[in-house]
Design an enzyme around this catalytic site. Sequence first.
Site, PDB file in Angstrom:
ATOM      1  N   TYR A 145     -19.479 -44.880   3.914  1.00 19.53           N
ATOM      2  CA  TYR A 145     -19.354 -43.464   3.564  1.00 19.53           C
ATOM      3  C   TYR A 145     -19.933 -42.581   4.658  1.00 19.53           C
ATOM      4  O   TYR A 145     -19.311 -41.592   5.071  1.00 19.53           O
ATOM      5  CB  TYR A 145     -20.065 -43.203   2.231  1.00 19.53           C
ATOM      6  CG  TYR A 145     -19.717 -41.858   1.628  1.00 19.53           C
ATOM      7  CD1 TYR A 145     -18.485 -41.658   1.025  1.00 19.53           C
ATOM      8  CD2 TYR A 145     -20.623 -40.810   1.656  1.00 19.53           C
ATOM      9  CE1 TYR A 145     -18.157 -40.436   0.465  1.00 19.53           C
ATOM     10  CE2 TYR A 145     -20.310 -39.580   1.100  1.00 19.53           C
ATOM     11  CZ  TYR A 145     -19.072 -39.406   0.508  1.00 19.53           C
ATOM     12  OH  TYR A 145     -18.740 -38.179  -0.041  1.00 19.53           O
ATOM     13  N   LYS A 149     -17.866 -39.849   6.872  1.00 22.58           N
ATOM     14  CA  LYS A 149     -18.161 -38.425   6.765  1.00 22.58           C
ATOM     15  C   LYS A 149     -18.779 -37.857   8.049  1.00 22.58           C
ATOM     16  O   LYS A 149     -18.522 -36.704   8.398  1.00 22.58           O
ATOM     17  CB  LYS A 149     -19.057 -38.167   5.556  1.00 22.58           C
ATOM     18  CG  LYS A 149     -18.383 -38.460   4.220  1.00 22.58           C
ATOM     19  CD  LYS A 149     -17.128 -37.613   4.019  1.00 22.58           C
ATOM     20  CE  LYS A 149     -16.549 -37.787   2.616  1.00 22.58           C
ATOM     21  NZ  LYS A 149     -15.366 -36.927   2.370  1.00 22.58           N
TER      22      LYS A 149
END
Length: 233
Positions: A145, A149
């Site tokens: 993640y 991001k």
Amino acid sequence: MTRADTAPGTVLITGGASGLGAATVDAVRKAGGTPLVLDRAEPAPGVEHRRIDLADTAAVGEAIDDLVAATTGRLDGVLTAAGSDACGRLEDVDRGPWEQVISVNLLGTAAVARAAIPHLRQTHGRIVTCASTLGLRALPDATAYCASKFGVVGFSRALAAELAGEVGVTTLVPGGMSTAFFDGRPDQYKPPADVRLNDPADVAQTVLFALSQPSGCEIRELVVCESTESSWP
């Protein structure tokens, strides 16, 4: 051809069947605009959409062109709200789920932007990419993640410079929200019971704010989090 000042126009929303995406669909509708959705699931009734997995980046362009042609014939804004996660230590997360996160969150974002840019040039429209506070601050057990991001942040900054004066680019950096995103996780990866999270409807209003700036005025980055958010700054 320019966007009307009183409405958001036609806005493409990835992940528009749930969470921030669904909240933005509602916000666009209430503001008099037309939401278009790309998602693996069905969005709210009456919303024009195509069911697609954003990890299949080759199919994204055709889906966007098809949606625009079948509806208003124009595109004024984009929100890339679709996202996935695979929690756990790197050596404990299988390669497939780990790479799926990168494919959806980062490569899917780039594929949507690539396909939307020709439409947005015609309307001097805007793209709002959805990063995360975990695109600014790293945490353990979140390598997929955070990598995706952090990548969205870098991609969006470069794209904003590339498209300056043609298409607006805003990087939205939301903190935790009260959505189904945390459902199905082991308890250790869920927000504590006493944590305070933002209402996605409130964050959706900031998306409309970014999309509705006057010509020549761009909001380049927008951090939106609950006042006690622990992952920012």
